[in-house]
Scaffold this motif. Structure first.
Motif, PDB file in Angstrom:
ATOM      1  N   GLY A  55     -16.053  -1.623 -38.442  1.00  0.00           N
ATOM      2  CA  GLY A  55     -16.220  -0.656 -37.363  1.00  0.00           C
ATOM      3  C   GLY A  55     -15.455  -1.061 -36.113  1.00  0.00           C
ATOM      4  N   GLY A  56     -15.177  -0.092 -35.275  1.00  0.00           N
ATOM      5  CA  GLY A  56     -14.424  -0.334 -34.052  1.00  0.00           C
ATOM      6  C   GLY A  56     -15.077  -1.315 -33.110  1.00  0.00           C
ATOM      7  N   GLN A  57     -16.403  -1.441 -33.155  1.00  0.00           N
ATOM      8  CA  GLN A  57     -17.098  -2.367 -32.262  1.00  0.00           C
ATOM      9  C   GLN A  57     -17.443  -3.694 -32.937  1.00  0.00           C
ATOM     10  N   ASP A  58     -17.195  -3.807 -34.229  1.00  0.00           N
ATOM     11  CA  ASP A  58     -17.446  -5.081 -34.906  1.00  0.00           C
ATOM     12  C   ASP A  58     -16.584  -6.160 -34.272  1.00  0.00           C
ATOM     13  N   VAL A  59     -17.113  -7.381 -34.237  1.00  0.00           N
ATOM     14  CA  VAL A  59     -16.461  -8.501 -33.562  1.00  0.00           C
ATOM     15  C   VAL A  59     -15.960  -9.502 -34.602  1.00  0.00           C
ATOM     16  N   THR A 130     -11.981  -7.091 -31.670  1.00  0.00           N
ATOM     17  CA  THR A 130     -12.917  -6.174 -32.298  1.00  0.00           C
ATOM     18  C   THR A 130     -12.168  -5.330 -33.332  1.00  0.00           C
ATOM     19  N   GLY A 131     -12.920  -4.564 -34.082  1.00  0.00           N
ATOM     20  CA  GLY A 131     -12.309  -3.684 -35.062  1.00  0.00           C
ATOM     21  C   GLY A 131     -11.354  -2.687 -34.411  1.00  0.00           C
ATOM     22  N   ALA A 132     -11.613  -2.334 -33.164  1.00  0.00           N
ATOM     23  CA  ALA A 132     -10.731  -1.398 -32.451  1.00  0.00           C
ATOM     24  C   ALA A 132      -9.360  -2.005 -32.192  1.00  0.00           C
ATOM     25  N   ASP A 133      -9.267  -3.339 -32.183  1.00  0.00           N
ATOM     26  CA  ASP A 133      -7.995  -4.023 -31.926  1.00  0.00           C
ATOM     27  C   ASP A 133      -7.100  -4.099 -33.158  1.00  0.00           C
ATOM     28  N   ARG A 134      -7.577  -3.642 -34.285  1.00  0.00           N
ATOM     29  CA  ARG A 134      -6.848  -3.812 -35.548  1.00  0.00           C
ATOM     30  C   ARG A 134      -5.630  -2.918 -35.672  1.00  0.00           C
TER      31      ARG A 134
END
Length: 135
Positions: A55-59, A130-134
């Motif tokens: 997920g986008g907020q997963d760390v 975070t997942g959003a940085d992928r």
């Protein structure tokens, strides 16, 4: 000036590393995800990389055994951010879809609070990806 590596937040015991390598030989590159909840939802799950959607907020806490990413849900990270995690392996089957389940063992988290020195280093480090940085 040489950049110091980020403070280790997660590692494997020798037995967990050996199991992870055997599983990777069978399944290809793997990843861990620590979600939340009760029962096996609080155990780290190990999946073939790409079969679990981060997920986008997963760390991203770090990489274990050189290249295996260890992700944690944002909700769990709020509780565990001051804690160093060690992934171990114990006898018994979990009820999740983690790849070690058919082996008759399961991954387990052991934890300790970071030392004052570790916390000071962490405060000076950039935020974890975070997942959003992928991208």
């Amino acid at each position: 000036m040489e950049q110091r590596p980020a403070t280790s937040r997660v590692e494997l015991t020798a037995s967990a590393a050996a199991l992870l390598r055997r599983l990777a030989a069978r399944h290809g590159p793997l990843m861990f995800h620590q979600s939340g909840g009760c029962c096996d939802g609080s155990a780290p799950m190990c999946y073939p990389r790409g079969e679990f959607r981060v997920g986008g907020q997963d760390v991203l806490l770090g990489r274990v055994d050189e290249d295996t990413p260890f992700w944690m849900s944002a909700d769990q990270y709020v509780y565990w951010q001051h804690t160093h995690l060690t992934v171990d392996v114990v006898p018994g089957r979990g009820s999740g879809f983690s790849v070690e389940a058919p082996e008759g063992v399961r991954f387990l988290i052991r934890s300790r609070l970071f030392t004052e020195a570790e916390l000071t280093r962490i405060e000076a480090e950039p935020p974890l990806p975070t997942g959003a940085d992928r991208g």
